[in-house]
Structure formats: C-alpha cells, structure tokens
Design an enzyme around this catalytic site. Sequence first.
Site, PDB file in Angstrom:
ATOM      1  N   ASP A  13       0.971  -0.994  -0.001  1.00  0.00           N
ATOM      2  CA  ASP A  13       0.085   0.048  -0.345  1.00  0.00           C
ATOM      3  C   ASP A  13       0.944   1.158  -0.327  1.00  0.00           C
ATOM      4  O   ASP A  13       0.465   2.121   0.254  1.00  0.00           O
ATOM      5  CB  ASP A  13      -0.908   0.105   1.282  1.00  0.00           C
ATOM      6  CG  ASP A  13      -1.900  -1.191   1.062  1.00  0.00           C
ATOM      7  OD1 ASP A  13      -2.291  -1.933   0.672  1.00  0.00           O
ATOM      8  OD2 ASP A  13      -1.728  -1.827   2.531  1.00  0.00           O
ATOM      9  N   GLU A  14       1.626   1.310  -0.692  1.00  0.00           N
ATOM     10  CA  GLU A  14       2.784   2.467  -0.745  1.00  0.00           C
ATOM     11  C   GLU A  14       3.107   3.599  -2.074  1.00  0.00           C
ATOM     12  O   GLU A  14       3.722   4.780  -1.940  1.00  0.00           O
ATOM     13  CB  GLU A  14       4.338   2.244  -0.859  1.00  0.00           C
ATOM     14  CG  GLU A  14       4.580   0.487  -0.073  1.00  0.00           C
ATOM     15  CD  GLU A  14       4.800  -0.494  -0.187  1.00  0.00           C
ATOM     16  OE1 GLU A  14       5.189  -1.386   0.841  1.00  0.00           O
ATOM     17  OE2 GLU A  14       4.210  -1.203  -1.585  1.00  0.00           O
ATOM     18  N   LYS A  16       2.274   2.214  -5.059  1.00  0.00           N
ATOM     19  CA  LYS A  16       3.378   1.524  -6.970  1.00  0.00           C
ATOM     20  C   LYS A  16       2.091   1.750  -7.894  1.00  0.00           C
ATOM     21  O   LYS A  16       2.984   2.342  -8.852  1.00  0.00           O
ATOM     22  CB  LYS A  16       3.235   0.506  -6.274  1.00  0.00           C
ATOM     23  CG  LYS A  16       4.613  -0.297  -4.998  1.00  0.00           C
ATOM     24  CD  LYS A  16       4.675  -1.215  -4.804  1.00  0.00           C
ATOM     25  CE  LYS A  16       3.608  -2.359  -4.666  1.00  0.00           C
ATOM     26  NZ  LYS A  16       3.187  -2.139  -3.615  1.00  0.00           N
ATOM     27  N   GLY A  40      -3.292  -4.386  -4.578  1.00  0.00           N
ATOM     28  CA  GLY A  40      -4.113  -3.312  -5.611  1.00  0.00           C
ATOM     29  C   GLY A  40      -3.539  -1.766  -5.653  1.00  0.00           C
ATOM     30  O   GLY A  40      -2.871  -1.838  -4.749  1.00  0.00           O
ATOM     31  N   HIS A  41      -4.165  -1.785  -6.519  1.00  0.00           N
ATOM     32  CA  HIS A  41      -3.114  -0.559  -7.058  1.00  0.00           C
ATOM     33  C   HIS A  41      -4.693   0.302  -7.435  1.00  0.00           C
ATOM     34  O   HIS A  41      -5.110   0.358  -7.912  1.00  0.00           O
ATOM     35  CB  HIS A  41      -2.391  -0.781  -8.362  1.00  0.00           C
ATOM     36  CG  HIS A  41      -1.429  -1.505  -7.651  1.00  0.00           C
ATOM     37  ND1 HIS A  41      -0.117  -2.081  -8.995  1.00  0.00           N
ATOM     38  CD2 HIS A  41      -0.546  -1.888  -6.967  1.00  0.00           C
ATOM     39  CE1 HIS A  41       0.660  -2.665  -8.566  1.00  0.00           C
ATOM     40  NE2 HIS A  41       0.763  -2.732  -6.895  1.00  0.00           N
ATOM     41  N   THR A  42      -4.282   1.917  -7.178  1.00  0.00           N
ATOM     42  CA  THR A  42      -4.826   2.671  -7.507  1.00  0.00           C
ATOM     43  C   THR A  42      -4.416   3.789  -8.310  1.00  0.00           C
ATOM     44  O   THR A  42      -3.335   4.454  -8.360  1.00  0.00           O
ATOM     45  CB  THR A  42      -5.509   3.513  -6.758  1.00  0.00           C
ATOM     46  OG1 THR A  42      -6.132   2.485  -5.484  1.00  0.00           O
ATOM     47  CG2 THR A  42      -6.785   4.380  -6.784  1.00  0.00           C
ATOM     48  N   GLN A 223       2.560  -6.200  -3.128  1.00  0.00           N
ATOM     49  CA  GLN A 223       2.731  -5.874  -1.978  1.00  0.00           C
ATOM     50  C   GLN A 223       3.885  -5.164  -1.335  1.00  0.00           C
ATOM     51  O   GLN A 223       4.707  -4.457  -1.909  1.00  0.00           O
ATOM     52  CB  GLN A 223       1.934  -7.347  -0.736  1.00  0.00           C
ATOM     53  CG  GLN A 223       1.051  -7.951  -0.721  1.00  0.00           C
ATOM     54  CD  GLN A 223       0.563  -8.979  -1.708  1.00  0.00           C
ATOM     55  OE1 GLN A 223       1.831  -9.862  -3.055  1.00  0.00           O
ATOM     56  NE2 GLN A 223      -0.426  -9.294  -1.893  1.00  0.00           N
TER      57      GLN A 223
END
Length: 429
Positions: A13-14, A16, A40-42, A223
């Site tokens: 959750d950094e 990416k 998950g990527h936003t 992750q």
Amino acid sequence: MANVAVVGAQWGDEGKGKVVDWLSERADVVVRFQGGHNAGHTLVINGVTYKLSLLPSGVVRGKLSLIGNGVVVDPWALLDEIDRLCAQGVAITPDVLKVAENACLILPLHAQIDRAREEASGAAKIGTTGRGIGPAYEDRVGRRAIRVCDLNCRATLEARIEGLLRHHNALLRGLGAAEIDGQDLLEKLLAVAPRILPYADVVWQRLDELRHTRKRVLFEGAQGAMLDVDHGTYPFVTSSSTVSGNAGTGSGVGPGQVGYVLGICKAYTTRVGAGPFPTELFDPIGERIGDRGHEFGTVTGRRRRCGWFDAVLVRQAVKVGGIDGIALTKLDVLDGFEELKICIGYRLGDKVLRHLPASMAEQPLVEPIYESLPGWSESTRGARSWKDLPASAIKYIRRIEELIEAPVALLSTSPEREDTILVQDPFST
C-alpha cells in the site's frame, strides 16, 4: 536503457500504482511477477480513478501488459476486472494483455479454505484477505495446482481436479466445512476457459524476444518487503516472495535482466491486517495521518494501521531487496505537523537493534527509538520541483536517505501522476 523493477519497501500500500503508471510512459512493457488479486493499485489519470488488482498498471495506457508465471490468477476476478476497466473506456484485448500459460489458478475452493482456516484460528488469525491466495500458492508448491494451460484440455482438468480434491476435501472435513463438488468445479472451469485462453501466452519467450529488440521492461511487484514470505514479519506475511529477486523467476527472465530496483515507501508507515508494527500510533496523531492519507485498502476497504516512518524496516528492505533508489510517496500527508518522528533503532531488553529480529516472539517486544525533526506548515501537495518544498521537508527527506542508506529517486506529492519530482530516472541509470 535499463529495465526497472518496482517493489514495495514497507508492508504494501505504498503507492506503487501511481509510480508504475508514471514510469510506464517510459516503458514499452509492464510485467506483474507475483501475488494475486489480494493486491490493489489505485491510479488517478485526468481525474479518473482506476482500481487494479491483477492487471498490470500499464494496461490503462495501452502498454503491452504481461501477467507472469509467479502470479496466481483467479480467472473470474480477472474477467471481472477486465470488464470493469473496459466499462471505463480502457481497451483490453489479447493484443495488449498476455497471461503466462504456466501461471497457477485460484479456484473457488481456495477462498473457501482460506476463510475456514482463518475462522478456525480464532485470535491467532493472520488477517488474510480471504481470497484464496495462500492456499493457491500451497497447491503450486505441492504440485497440485491447475494452471492456465490446463484449461485447454478436459481430460487434464478432470485428472487435476481429482487429485486436488483428494487433498482439499480431507482438509475441509477436518475443519468441519462443506466439501467441494468436483463436477461443479469442472463445469465452472470449462465455462470460463473460452474467455481466458485467448490471453494465454508463453510469457518467458515473449520477454526474450523483447530483450533482443531492446524494449524497456517494467517489472511490477505487489505487497511489500515486510510481507515477503522469507524476509517479512513471518507468519504475518503473504505467500509469495515480494522482493526484486523474484522479478526474474516470477516472469521467466534471468536476474541480469531486471536492472534498476526502485523501492516504494510512504513518508510514514502503514499496515493492513495483523502482525507486529513497532511504530504504530494509537493516538490522535495516528488517526490524523490515516484520515489525511485516506488509508483504506484498495481491495479490502479495511482501515490501515498508521505510524511514524520506520527507517530500520526500510533499510532492511533496501538490503534484502537490492533496492537502488526509493520513490517516497504521500509527503503531503505530513503537512502541518509541528514535529515529526523517525524510528532509527529498536530497544529489546538491554539491547539496541538496527534490524527487526526474525523471531515472532521478539518482534512484538521491540520498542522504537525515535529521532525528532521539525515539521513544516507550508503545503507540499502538488509540488513538482525541489524549490517548491519547504526547507524542513527537504531536511526530513535527506535524513531518511541517510538512515535507509539509499537515495530518493522519485518524490510523489499527490495522487496525480504529474505531481512527481524526478531526481534520478531509473530507466537511464
């Protein structure tokens, strides 16, 4: 031009997604090399938000996007994601998206087992997403898995399902859960096969062809290093290797082709799920960070735990992951704090440590040793050059670089892709 691997340097959750999207403009190909749809990527592009779980981030920009053999693929989740992105105007075809034919599948039974085991664990649960990623990886190493290529042959599927259920139904009986109907599973797989197989490809071979034409490849991890099955806070980890060393094996290339390793970390620390978190804050400051950073999981929606920047953990990630430079995200969340703290070591009894011990008995006992720095009142949101940053913010960044023993190559100051300060271009290093 170097290939680039992007990996998380904390607990995931950094940010990416934004960084990979920003870098994908400079790349020809984006490869996802591990994890499943628990990640998950936003992405925020021209004010439109795209939420990705399995699809490589480059797919939104029409880049050739490959899902490598190191990824476990839920075919139904993948199709749902493709349909959702297509509804947002993103064209996803077999010309754009390729899925490794030797990637293992996540089946409905995997999620059932995942949830049943978590429930049976009670207070000892590890906080999985319940999507079956762990059990799917177990089948992979146990040589029971059904792979993408198996969807092409009914006889193979029947034989694989028989062997799979011999193991899993015994486990479900032991957990007091309902057993799996093999015929029902076979019919579901045969029904989904015609939609999945057009995307199947020999990904390792395609990457080799791209190498000979000197295409720039972006390897996208999921992750973070502290969730790595070997180097993370075991057993509160994911089921795959999240560090850059897996970029090669998870996509089918040699380690020499990975090139520059960019680690992503926030200007503070977050974690989802159970497990040790030395710098976690249980006070209004932690609440403030979480609210300002909109700290909710992209996939699960769970509120993230928040704490001060942990330089010990990030330095550890730099070492075990071969990280060449850091992309520091969400600096703007810290705007307005009078004082900031950075963890520079741990106290364990009468010892001072500069690493997180591997022992699950010792990890919860470490106490952070903090160094305080002055905050800044000015806004850093949207800054696109160093001259736009307050002096105290620059001092904070420089101190992080010293403590983690790696340079900040990129600085992100908002979710918008253009709000990025480039210090060192990974593709030209």
